[in-house]
Design a protein around this motif. Structure first.
Motif, PDB file in Angstrom:
ATOM      1  N   THR A 266       0.842  -1.192   0.000  1.00 30.04           N
ATOM      2  CA  THR A 266       0.000   0.000   0.000  1.00 30.04           C
ATOM      3  C   THR A 266       0.877   1.242   0.000  1.00 30.04           C
ATOM      4  O   THR A 266       1.685   1.432   0.925  1.00 30.04           O
ATOM      5  CB  THR A 266      -0.913   0.034   1.242  1.00 30.04           C
ATOM      6  N   LYS A 268       1.794   5.410   0.181  1.00 25.59           N
ATOM      7  CA  LYS A 268       1.379   6.462   1.095  1.00 25.59           C
ATOM      8  C   LYS A 268       0.260   7.293   0.471  1.00 25.59           C
ATOM      9  O   LYS A 268       0.077   7.328  -0.740  1.00 25.59           O
ATOM     10  CB  LYS A 268       2.576   7.339   1.447  1.00 25.59           C
ATOM     11  N   LYS A 269      -0.474   7.978   1.348  1.00 29.55           N
ATOM     12  CA  LYS A 269      -1.637   8.743   0.903  1.00 29.55           C
ATOM     13  C   LYS A 269      -1.297   9.774  -0.172  1.00 29.55           C
ATOM     14  O   LYS A 269      -2.020   9.873  -1.176  1.00 29.55           O
ATOM     15  CB  LYS A 269      -2.295   9.417   2.108  1.00 29.55           C
ATOM     16  N   ILE A 273      -3.015  10.093  -4.006  1.00 25.51           N
ATOM     17  CA  ILE A 273      -3.686  11.301  -4.487  1.00 25.51           C
ATOM     18  C   ILE A 273      -3.122  11.754  -5.829  1.00 25.51           C
ATOM     19  O   ILE A 273      -3.880  12.118  -6.747  1.00 25.51           O
ATOM     20  CB  ILE A 273      -3.578  12.425  -3.436  1.00 25.51           C
ATOM     21  N   ASP A 287     -11.956   9.034  -3.448  1.00 28.78           N
ATOM     22  CA  ASP A 287     -12.274   8.593  -2.092  1.00 28.78           C
ATOM     23  C   ASP A 287     -12.294   7.071  -2.013  1.00 28.78           C
ATOM     24  O   ASP A 287     -11.777   6.463  -1.064  1.00 28.78           O
ATOM     25  CB  ASP A 287     -13.632   9.164  -1.678  1.00 28.78           C
ATOM     26  N   LEU A 290      -8.765   5.679  -2.141  1.00 28.07           N
ATOM     27  CA  LEU A 290      -8.105   5.866  -0.851  1.00 28.07           C
ATOM     28  C   LEU A 290      -8.612   4.864   0.183  1.00 28.07           C
ATOM     29  O   LEU A 290      -7.843   4.325   0.975  1.00 28.07           O
ATOM     30  CB  LEU A 290      -8.333   7.294  -0.352  1.00 28.07           C
ATOM     31  N   TYR A 295      -7.267   4.668   3.713  1.00 22.02           N
ATOM     32  CA  TYR A 295      -7.243   6.097   3.985  1.00 22.02           C
ATOM     33  C   TYR A 295      -8.628   6.692   3.710  1.00 22.02           C
ATOM     34  O   TYR A 295      -9.520   6.021   3.191  1.00 22.02           O
ATOM     35  CB  TYR A 295      -6.220   6.812   3.109  1.00 22.02           C
ATOM     36  N   LEU A 297     -10.390  10.472   2.143  1.00 18.60           N
ATOM     37  CA  LEU A 297     -10.126  11.753   1.519  1.00 18.60           C
ATOM     38  C   LEU A 297     -10.487  12.886   2.464  1.00 18.60           C
ATOM     39  O   LEU A 297      -9.802  13.891   2.552  1.00 18.60           O
ATOM     40  CB  LEU A 297     -10.924  11.883   0.211  1.00 18.60           C
TER      41      LEU A 297
END
Length: 302
Positions: A266, A268-269, A273, A287, A290, A295, A297
């Motif tokens: 996975t 990173k956020k 994005i 969303d 994520l 995660y 949004l």
């Protein structure tokens, strides 16, 4: 009677026979199957296949190799992976390897190269597929004189092979996949039917809604799948290539390869994005992507 695992483009291997991971109707597909047809001459190979189709899952037939370096193409129909009957899946997969090897020996082949059958769109976990392949092959060559190669191509299969079998000879430059701009493919009708049949217990009462390709795709999209699988489906749905996406996202190719290939990885956020921006996703799509990675949004009321 050596058995060697290599990372190689099977269409370029100079062996007596290469194996095509075929569907039961012996129709040209995408991926490795499409590459084999194109390299051999799609029209000629399809005409040869039409004379021998259909075949049963686990069976194999042989055709000329036409423009390929290999003299023959052996078309083996592997199974769609059935989570509820792994024993049957393994037996059918083993049969596909054994029947292919028998055909090769009967046609006086001294060497043969296999792909990792059923490990792509048919959903067979690569570690399990490799275990079945190596067991079937080693048993057969213990009693028959033939050189066997298992050609793994994608990065995931290559990593699994190294883990299970030790060091693997690598014959493909790591830029090969990027240079050839491969796209994943849609299911053929015969493959959709096989997947629905194998996963009937999972789909259950929803089977009445499976009359169209869209119905199947919607069901597949709603299954609990890894982040990487969701990402790859989005890339296809947006009509883009892997290369276009990671370059537009300004992501290092090695990082993208890790995201694409390592099961359970996975990112990173912020990485997700920028991938969403590169894919031109809506807020809802972003969303959802994520959420696949654990995660959010934005904060949502509960």
């Amino acid at each position: 009677m050596p058995f060697t695992i290599v990372r190689q483009d099977i269409t370029k291997m100079k062996v007596d026979a290469i194996v095509n991971a075929a569907n039961t109707e012996l129709l040209m597909g995408g991926g490795v199957c499409g590459a084999i047809f194109n390299a051999a001459g799609a029209k000629e190979l399809q005409e040869a296949c039409d004379k021998k189709s259909p075949i049963k899952t686990g069976d194999a037939v042989i055709t000329p190799g036409f423009k390929l370096p290999a003299k023959f193409v052996i078309h083996a129909a592997g199974p769609v992976y059935n989570h509820n009957n792994k024993g049957k899946s393994a037996a059918l997969l083993s049969s596909a390897y054994i029947n292919s090897l028998r055909l090769a020996v009967e046609n006086k082949c001294e060497s043969i190269a296999f792909p990792l059958i059923s490990s792509g769109i048919y959903g067979y976990p690569k570690d399990e597929a490799l275990q079945v392949a190596t067991t079937a092959i080693t048993k057969f060559i213990g009693e028959n004189d033939i050189d066997v190669y298992l050609a793994v191509f994608d990065k995931t299969a290559f990593q699994v092979s190294e883990e299970l079998m030790g060091e693997v000879a690598s014959y493909i430059d790591e830029h090969y996949i990027d240079a050839h701009d491969f796209r994943r493919r849609k299911l053929l009708d015969v493959e959709k039917e096989s997947i629905l049949e194998a996963n009937a217990p999972v789909f259950g009462a929803m089977s009445d809604a499976m009359e169209s390709a869209e119905s199947l795709e919607e069901l597949v999209d709603n299954l609990d799948e890894p982040f990487s699988d969701t990402l790859l489906k989005l890339i296809d749905a947006k009509g883009k290539t892997d290369v276009e996406v990671y370059k537009k996202a300004n992501i290092d190719r090695k990082l993208f390869s890790k995201i694409r290939s390592i099961k359970g990885y996975t990112p990173k956020k912020p990485t997700i994005i920028v991938l969403a921006i590169a894919l031109e996703l809506s807020l809802d799509e972003t969303d959802d992507l994520l959420e696949r990675a654990g995660y959010a949004l934005s904060c949502k009321q509960v």
